[in-house]
Design a protein around this motif. Structure first.
Motif, short mmCIF file in Angstrom:
data_model
loop_
_atom_site.label_atom_id
_atom_site.label_comp_id
_atom_site.label_asym_id
_atom_site.label_seq_id
_atom_site.Cartn_x
_atom_site.Cartn_y
_atom_site.Cartn_z
N MET A 96 1.43 6.62 -6.94
CA MET A 96 0.27 7.38 -7.37
C MET A 96 0.41 8.87 -7.07
O MET A 96 -0.45 9.66 -7.47
N GLN A 97 1.47 9.26 -6.37
CA GLN A 97 1.74 10.68 -6.17
C GLN A 97 2.53 11.30 -7.32
O GLN A 97 2.71 12.51 -7.38
N ILE A 98 2.99 10.46 -8.24
CA ILE A 98 3.78 10.94 -9.37
C ILE A 98 3.01 11.96 -10.22
O ILE A 98 3.58 12.99 -10.61
N PRO A 99 1.72 11.73 -10.53
CA PRO A 99 0.99 12.76 -11.30
C PRO A 99 0.97 14.13 -10.62
O PRO A 99 1.09 15.16 -11.30
N ILE A 136 0.83 -1.21 0.00
CA ILE A 136 0.00 0.00 0.00
C ILE A 136 0.86 1.25 0.00
O ILE A 136 0.60 2.22 -0.73
N ILE A 137 1.93 1.24 0.79
CA ILE A 137 2.83 2.40 0.86
C ILE A 137 3.49 2.65 -0.49
O ILE A 137 3.54 3.79 -0.98
N VAL A 138 3.99 1.58 -1.11
CA VAL A 138 4.68 1.72 -2.40
C VAL A 138 3.72 2.23 -3.47
O VAL A 138 4.05 3.17 -4.22
N VAL A 139 2.52 1.66 -3.55
CA VAL A 139 1.55 2.08 -4.56
C VAL A 139 1.12 3.52 -4.32
O VAL A 139 0.97 4.31 -5.27
N LEU A 186 -5.83 13.42 -3.71
CA LEU A 186 -6.69 12.32 -3.25
C LEU A 186 -6.67 11.12 -4.18
O LEU A 186 -7.21 10.06 -3.84
N LEU A 187 -6.06 11.26 -5.34
CA LEU A 187 -5.99 10.16 -6.30
C LEU A 187 -5.37 8.89 -5.71
O LEU A 187 -5.89 7.79 -5.93
#
Length: 317
Positions: free
Chosen positions: A30-33, A23-26, A69-70
């Motif tokens: 997902m913060q890349i955008p 969960i932490i890695v994903v 929030l993505l």
């Protein structure tokens, strides 16, 4: 039963560590955008400034909220899948000790805290109008309302399912008591807020609020034998705040109705919820749902069923 039912599923603690790591890695991926959008707008240099508040103000507020929030929108369903794969556990048993999720409890908690927090904010606006600036713009606010209604429940639910659900049950299976999961999840929940811009502005004294809120939500879960009340409360807390008031130094910078323009400082109002409001709410919930035996439910031991070793042996093959 909410904590004890963990023994009905695969509950070796390495499973909880592995799922948490995934969960932490994903969530980081997902913060890349969000990062790319900031770089596109301001250039890569802004990322090295170390000023979290500045980063949160780079993008248009609604776009900023969406990108922030993505990761939660992706990680919540991912958590449900991982719990099924690694623990053979249902969403219902992760949520509550009851046979099915009690949506009336979620709704009651949401309405109660949305009403109280909304009233408290508006009273403060009335008492200290010099601290607030009207920030209302119809179209941006309507977009905020839609985004907030859709995404903020995903954000708050992921936090609740991880801390008051998944890790609460995992620590219960590890420590075989109730107080350790309550304290551990509250401390971890509060510590993760140490990176919020509010901490930078107000100092580490604000951590009392974050850890205290985690403790309050944990008590709700243990006393009510399920997460429903904490789910409703957390959604109301974040959604009403996002819609009614924002500030340049908070994590949620939105097209809210009002903007707090006061000088940020750590005052007594930060501690009132922890030491006054939350205890009163616990009494309200206690009366409504007939809670009893507080000491046992919050600090008692958890007996491992005699058949659990056989279940573990079966699951390992």
């Amino acid at each position: 039963m909410y904590l004890k039912q963990v023994f009905n599923y695969k509950h070796e603690f390495w499973r909880y560590l592995l799922v948490s790591l995934i969960i932490i890695v994903v969530s980081q991926i997902m913060q890349i955008p969000f990062v790319l959008a900031i770089v596109y707008k301001e250039g890569a240099g802004v990322l090295t400034s170390g000023d979290t508040t500045a980063l949160l103000s780079v993008l248009e507020p609604n776009l900023n909220l969406f990108l922030m929030l993505l990761p939660f929108a992706v990680c919540l369903p991912l958590l449900f899948v991982l719990v099924k794969v690694f623990h053979s556990q249902s969403i219902t048993s992760l949520t509550t000790g009851r046979k099915k999720i009690d949506w009336k409890r979620i709704f009651f908690s949401f309405v109660l805290w949305a009403s109280i927090s909304g009233i408290l904010i508006m009273v403060d606006v009335y008492i200290s109008p010099e601290d607030y600036q009207l920030n209302f713009k119809l179209v941006p606010f309507l977009i905020l309302f839609v985004l907030g209604t859709l995404l903020i429940p995903l954000q708050t639910s992921l936090e609740e399912y991880i801390f008051r659900g998944y890790l609460m049950q995992g620590f219960a299976g590890l420590f075989l008591n109730r107080w350790a999961p309550l304290l551990m999840t509250s401390l971890i929940f509060g510590s993760l807020h140490a990176f919020n811009p509010e901490v930078y502005q107000l100092g580490y004294g604000i951590m009392v609020y974050y850890i205290g809120t985690g403790l309050f939500l944990g008590i709700l879960t243990l006393m009510d034998d399920g997460m429903e009340l904490s789910l409703g409360f957390h959604v109301a807390n974040n959604l009403i705040t996002a819609l009614l008031v924002t500030a340049d130094w908070t994590a949620f910078q939105t097209h809210s109705i009002y903007k707090d323009v006061s000088i940020p400082e750590l005052g007594y109002d930060v501690f009132v919820p922890i030491f006054v409001v939350f205890p009163i709410l616990l009494m309200v919930f206690s009366k409504k749902y007939n809670w009893s035996n507080w000491q046992e439910k919050l600090t008692g031991k958890i007996e491992k069923p005699l058949t659990v070793e056989k279940i573990s042996e079966t699951n390992s093959h």
